[in-house]
Design a protein around this motif. Structure first.
Motif, PDB file in Angstrom:
ATOM      1  N   PHE A 285       0.884  -1.334  -0.151  1.00  0.00           N
ATOM      2  CA  PHE A 285       0.021  -0.019  -0.007  1.00  0.00           C
ATOM      3  C   PHE A 285       0.904   1.170  -0.001  1.00  0.00           C
ATOM      4  CE2 PHE A 285      -2.368   3.413   1.679  1.00  0.00           C
ATOM      5  CZ  PHE A 285      -3.732   3.224   1.174  1.00  0.00           C
ATOM      6  N   ILE A 316      -6.494   7.199  -0.988  1.00  0.00           N
ATOM      7  CA  ILE A 316      -6.020   6.160  -2.037  1.00  0.00           C
ATOM      8  C   ILE A 316      -6.766   4.839  -1.701  1.00  0.00           C
ATOM      9  CG2 ILE A 316      -4.101   4.730  -2.743  1.00  0.00           C
ATOM     10  CD1 ILE A 316      -2.943   7.639  -1.347  1.00  0.00           C
ATOM     11  N   ALA A 318      -6.868   1.184  -2.474  1.00  0.00           N
ATOM     12  CA  ALA A 318      -6.183   0.029  -2.951  1.00  0.00           C
ATOM     13  C   ALA A 318      -6.576  -1.351  -2.637  1.00  0.00           C
ATOM     14  CB  ALA A 318      -4.568   0.133  -2.981  1.00  0.00           C
ATOM     15  N   ASN A 325      -1.416  -3.688  -3.903  1.00  0.00           N
ATOM     16  CA  ASN A 325      -2.070  -3.763  -2.378  1.00  0.00           C
ATOM     17  C   ASN A 325      -1.798  -5.125  -1.895  1.00  0.00           C
ATOM     18  OD1 ASN A 325      -2.118  -3.561   0.458  1.00  0.00           O
ATOM     19  ND2 ASN A 325      -4.317  -2.654   0.053  1.00  0.00           N
TER      20      ASN A 325
ATOM     21  N   CYS B  26     -11.926  -0.018   3.700  1.00  0.00           N
ATOM     22  CA  CYS B  26     -12.216   0.956   2.845  1.00  0.00           C
ATOM     23  C   CYS B  26     -10.807   0.946   1.736  1.00  0.00           C
ATOM     24  CB  CYS B  26     -12.591   2.263   3.166  1.00  0.00           C
ATOM     25  SG  CYS B  26     -12.898   3.527   2.178  1.00  0.00           S
ATOM     26  N   CYS B  27      -9.888   1.819   2.462  1.00  0.00           N
ATOM     27  CA  CYS B  27      -8.849   1.928   1.735  1.00  0.00           C
ATOM     28  C   CYS B  27      -7.598   0.734   1.395  1.00  0.00           C
ATOM     29  CB  CYS B  27      -7.946   3.201   2.026  1.00  0.00           C
ATOM     30  SG  CYS B  27      -6.731   2.843   3.447  1.00  0.00           S
ATOM     31  N   GLY B  28      -7.638  -0.317   2.479  1.00  0.00           N
ATOM     32  CA  GLY B  28      -7.069  -1.383   2.094  1.00  0.00           C
ATOM     33  C   GLY B  28      -5.579  -1.295   2.815  1.00  0.00           C
ATOM     34  N   ARG B  29      -5.442  -0.146   3.418  1.00  0.00           N
ATOM     35  CA  ARG B  29      -4.000  -0.147   4.127  1.00  0.00           C
ATOM     36  C   ARG B  29      -4.038  -1.123   5.485  1.00  0.00           C
ATOM     37  NH1 ARG B  29      -2.620   5.098   7.769  1.00  0.00           N
ATOM     38  NH2 ARG B  29      -0.964   3.648   8.087  1.00  0.00           N
ATOM     39  N   SER B  49      -9.547   4.528  10.049  1.00  0.00           N
ATOM     40  CA  SER B  49      -9.916   5.680  10.726  1.00  0.00           C
ATOM     41  C   SER B  49     -11.353   6.141  10.378  1.00  0.00           C
ATOM     42  CB  SER B  49      -9.027   6.787   9.943  1.00  0.00           C
ATOM     43  OG  SER B  49      -9.304   6.955   8.516  1.00  0.00           O
ATOM     44  N   ASP B  51     -12.274   8.615   8.775  1.00  0.00           N
ATOM     45  CA  ASP B  51     -12.118   9.197   7.782  1.00  0.00           C
ATOM     46  C   ASP B  51     -12.655   8.140   6.549  1.00  0.00           C
ATOM     47  OD1 ASP B  51     -11.914  11.186   5.682  1.00  0.00           O
ATOM     48  OD2 ASP B  51      -9.964  10.534   5.359  1.00  0.00           O
ATOM     49  N   CYS B  52     -12.097   7.079   6.829  1.00  0.00           N
ATOM     50  CA  CYS B  52     -12.235   5.923   5.745  1.00  0.00           C
ATOM     51  C   CYS B  52     -13.814   5.259   5.815  1.00  0.00           C
ATOM     52  CB  CYS B  52     -11.408   4.812   6.008  1.00  0.00           C
ATOM     53  SG  CYS B  52      -9.907   4.815   4.721  1.00  0.00           S
ATOM     54  N   VAL B  55     -15.575   7.734   3.977  1.00  0.00           N
ATOM     55  CA  VAL B  55     -15.277   7.622   2.396  1.00  0.00           C
ATOM     56  C   VAL B  55     -16.014   6.467   1.926  1.00  0.00           C
ATOM     57  CG1 VAL B  55     -13.793   7.172   0.681  1.00  0.00           C
ATOM     58  CG2 VAL B  55     -13.025   8.833   2.462  1.00  0.00           C
ATOM     59  N   TYR B  59     -18.278   7.385  -0.845  1.00  0.00           N
ATOM     60  CA  TYR B  59     -17.979   7.137  -2.232  1.00  0.00           C
ATOM     61  C   TYR B  59     -17.925   5.536  -2.638  1.00  0.00           C
ATOM     62  CZ  TYR B  59     -14.762   5.735  -5.986  1.00  0.00           C
ATOM     63  OH  TYR B  59     -13.930   5.146  -6.968  1.00  0.00           O
ATOM     64  N   ARG B  60     -17.503   4.871  -1.931  1.00  0.00           N
ATOM     65  CA  ARG B  60     -17.060   3.225  -2.186  1.00  0.00           C
ATOM     66  C   ARG B  60     -18.537   2.444  -2.372  1.00  0.00           C
ATOM     67  NH1 ARG B  60     -12.794   0.571  -4.087  1.00  0.00           N
ATOM     68  NH2 ARG B  60     -11.500   0.251  -2.356  1.00  0.00           N
ATOM     69  N   TYR B  63     -20.466   3.808  -5.366  1.00  0.00           N
ATOM     70  CA  TYR B  63     -19.972   3.314  -6.548  1.00  0.00           C
ATOM     71  C   TYR B  63     -20.154   1.949  -6.948  1.00  0.00           C
ATOM     72  CZ  TYR B  63     -16.048   2.270  -9.785  1.00  0.00           C
ATOM     73  OH  TYR B  63     -15.184   1.499 -10.856  1.00  0.00           O
ATOM     74  N   TRP B  64     -20.145   0.981  -5.933  1.00  0.00           N
ATOM     75  CA  TRP B  64     -20.140  -0.124  -6.107  1.00  0.00           C
ATOM     76  C   TRP B  64     -21.480  -0.660  -6.629  1.00  0.00           C
ATOM     77  CZ3 TRP B  64     -17.135  -2.459  -1.250  1.00  0.00           C
ATOM     78  CH2 TRP B  64     -15.769  -2.843  -1.755  1.00  0.00           C
TER      79      TRP B  64
END
Lengths: 592, 71
Positions: A285, A316, A318, A325, B26-29, B49, B51-52, B55, B59-60, B63-64
């Motif tokens: 990531f 971002i 991913a 990722n 959400c972001c995958g990190r 977070s 924030d995620c 989001v 958004y996610r 969109y899906w």
């Protein structure tokens, strides 16, 4: 605490960037390996007491964008409360916020009057990290354990004393421990340089004022980045590109991005990218995020201070388990260098639709990472080389692309021939520009290079992770891809065995699946390796290029006469004088 | 007890060592500390977070639903 006044803020901010540069100079002047002392394959940054980045110098973009993840992970895994003066943390784990295993991050908390005020950090590429291939870059690795030693955040100094047990365990797993130990000490020296300067700031401004300035610097950057994004046209921009293969199979891998610009926010969504692969080109990531940040900086005002504040309006996405990722324990060595390049290409492709005047065509798209280990007979030691090759960058709206530059994800320098030959058992035969390798366009892509080196020791073991052998860099707004070589490759690698008269691909000689990703090939004294890189993509219709520029390119050896005619529609006589009527006729008749 | 302390204790008391491989829904990190847990489609999901979480919802998810029909 009051906010810092604007003038003091700028003085401290620029001073901290200068501090990071000083860290880098300490590194380059004290490192053992030319990869650091000459190549500058390192980065230096300053983090605040919470682990957020506040300043960085202009070193390696793929380091700088991803280092915050490693520092954040380190301070959270160890715990801020557990840090003490004199502690130094070392970390390289790709699955703890890192990128690939040769990139070690070292950080040291700085305490002033008993209070943690800052954490300077430096990331340096080490010439070896153990694993299956000398120098790393095992092009056929299928899991991270084959790629080398994973080091989660550990304290290698505690309260100012080296932790000998950790060092012994670490250096026992590395092929050139004397070099690596020296380079780690260079990294430590750069942290001490930062520490002294941080003390100066705390003494001059007081701790509370200094800490407030660090907060204000991040907020200032956030405001600047939001304004930059707000100037971009809102919209959804999509682009995709491919990696040739993963080294294990010959199936191309897709990198896809859906970029959403919405007011002051940017979302880069990589949904639709290929699933993670068996080979070593998966990105973590942090790698993917670093490329998003890098490209945002590339299209923004260059005076924008780069720190954690800039990252806040950038999101971002991913997908876990994808090539952008990867999930533990997939191999990731090439993700930091090859997949990162393609991620950058894809993002530039998105921004080419959004702000075409600010982007470049895609670059040669690889770091062409060549490593080899061999005994050095004269110095009586084992030696390891790592060469990342220069190539051509894409052309811009206003001028030709840069020629023979290190990949944009790296921003490093090459290792001079004289230094290289004096340190390693290799002899340069050739180091030239690759004629006709720039993508045609109104502005031409920069040119790649060709290197030929001969092994002078009895035996060597070499590895390669590279890409864009089969799929060319793209051009922008009618600019074209570079022309392929005779064997239909763009970047290329071949070797000539001591008993042979001809250069051949490793896939032909050793039966590897991929010509661009393989590992541990044994070669012997007198073997010559040839690395060739292609140029960047062109910008604009090549028929709109000023014919006198094309003529000059022919005279300089950048473009062949055939290409002048075929690609640019410029007719030259035997003395390289332009035939204006014939040129006008061709250009009006045909449109490439 | 913090997330890290609990993890360290788990390791030091001889229980099974596990790689810290929780990724944000959400972001995958990879999530470096205590995750933010939110209920999505009736299931507890881990986010890096707040924030995620936002989001994901703004958004996610749309969109899906519009694009691929997932989740």
């Amino acid at each position: 605490m009051e906010h810092t006044d604007p003038i003091t803020l700028q003085v401290i901010r620029e001073g901290l960037v200068s501090l990071c540069r000083s860290m880098g100079y300490t590194m380059s002047r004290t490192a053992y390996s030319p990869i650091l002392s000459e190549g500058f394959d390192f980065s230096c940054a300053l983090f605040d007491g919470t682990g957020e980045m506040v300043a960085q110098a202009e070193f390696n973009p793929v380091h700088l964008g991803s280092m915050p993840y490693a520092v954040e992970w380190s301070v959270k895994e160890i715990g801020l409360d557990n840090l003490e003066p004199g502690d130094v943390i070392l970390h390289n784990d790709a699955y703890r916020g890192g990128t690939h295993l040769t990139d070690f991050t070292m950080m040291a908390p700085v305490f002033f009057q008993g209070r943690l005020v800052a954490i300077p950090a430096t990331r340096g590429h080490q010439i070896d990290v153990g694993g299956m291939a000398p120098g790393g870059f095992p092009g056929d690795a299928t899991e991270i354990f084959q790629e080398g030693l994973r080091v989660p955040p550990v304290r290698v100094h505690r309260r100012g004393r080296e932790v000998e047990d950790i060092w012994k365990m670490l250096l026992a797993n590395i092929r050139v421990p004397h070099i690596i130990h020296g380079d780690f000490r260079a990294m430590f020296g750069s942290l001490k340089t930062a520490e002294r300067k941080i003390y100066d700031y705390c003494n001059k401004y007081g701790v509370q004022r200094f800490e407030q300035a660090l907060i204000d610097i991040k907020d200032y950057s956030e405001r600047r980045m939001r304004k930059e994004i707000a100037r971009l046209p809102d919209g959804i921009y999509e682009f995709e590109d491919v990696l040739d293969d993963d080294g294990i199979s010959d199936v191309p891998l897709t990198i896809k991005c859906r970029l959403i610009v919405d007011g002051e926010i940017v979302v880069a969504d990589f949904d639709g990218s290929s699933a993670q692969c068996d080979g070593p080109v998966n990105a973590t990531f942090g790698v993917t995020a670093s490329q998003v940040y890098s490209v945002l900086f590339m299209i923004s005002d260059p005076s924008l201070p780069s720190n954690h504040g800039c990252f806040r309006p950038i999101k971002i996405l991913a997908p876990p388990g994808s090539v952008v990722n990867a999930n533990y324990p997939a191999a990731v060595f090439g993700g930091n260098v090859e997949t990162s390049s393609r991620i950058m290409d894809v993002l530039l492709g998105c921004f080419a639709q959004c702000v075409p005047e600010r982007v470049v065509g895609s670059s040669f798209g690889t770091c062409q990472n060549f490593t080899a280990g061999s005994p050095h007979d004269e110095l009586d030691e084992y030696s390891i080389i790592y060469i990342y090759h220069e190539g051509g960058w894409g052309a811009r709206a206003t001028r030709d692309g840069l020629t023979a530059e290190i990949n944009p994800v790296g921003n490093d320098m090459n290792q001079p021939v004289e230094i290289f030959e004096s340190r390693f058992p290799w002899l340069y035969h050739e180091y030239t520009l690759n004629e006709n390798s720039g993508g045609p366009g109104r502005h031409r892509g920069g040119l790649g290079i060709r290197q030929r080196l001969e092994l002078r020791s009895d035996v060597g073991t070499m590895s390669l992770i590279a890409d864009r052998f089969k799929n060319p860099p793209y051009g922008v707004l009618g600019g074209r891809s570079p022309n392929p070589s005779e064997c239909r490759h763009y970047n290329d690698f071949r070797i000539k065995m001591p008993t042979s008269e001809t250069f051949e691909h490793v896939s032909e000689l050793f039966g590897t699946v991929s010509p661009s990703k393989w590992a541990r090939k044994r070669i012997h004294k007198g073997t010559v390796v040839e690395n060739t890189t292609t140029g960047g993509g062109g910008y604009g219709n090549p028929y709109e290029r000023d014919p006198s520029y094309v003529r000059n390119d022919v005279i300089d050896g950048y473009v062949t006469r055939d290409s002048a005619l075929d690609d640019y529609g410029v007719v030259l006589d035997d003395s390289n004088v332009i035939d204006p009527d014939a040129t006008r006729h061709i250009r009006s008749d045909g449109h490439k | 007890m913090s997330f890290n302390e609990s993890r360290a204790e788990e390791f030091s008391t001889g229980m099974r060592y596990a790689e810290p491989i929780h990724k944000c829904f959400c972001c995958g990190r990879l999530i470096p500390s205590e995750p933010v847990v939110a209920k999505m489609h009736g299931l507890d999901r881990e986010f890096c977070s707040e924030d995620c979480v936002s989001v994901y919802n703004t958004y996610r998810l749309p969109y899906w639903r519009e694009g691929t029909g997932e989740p």
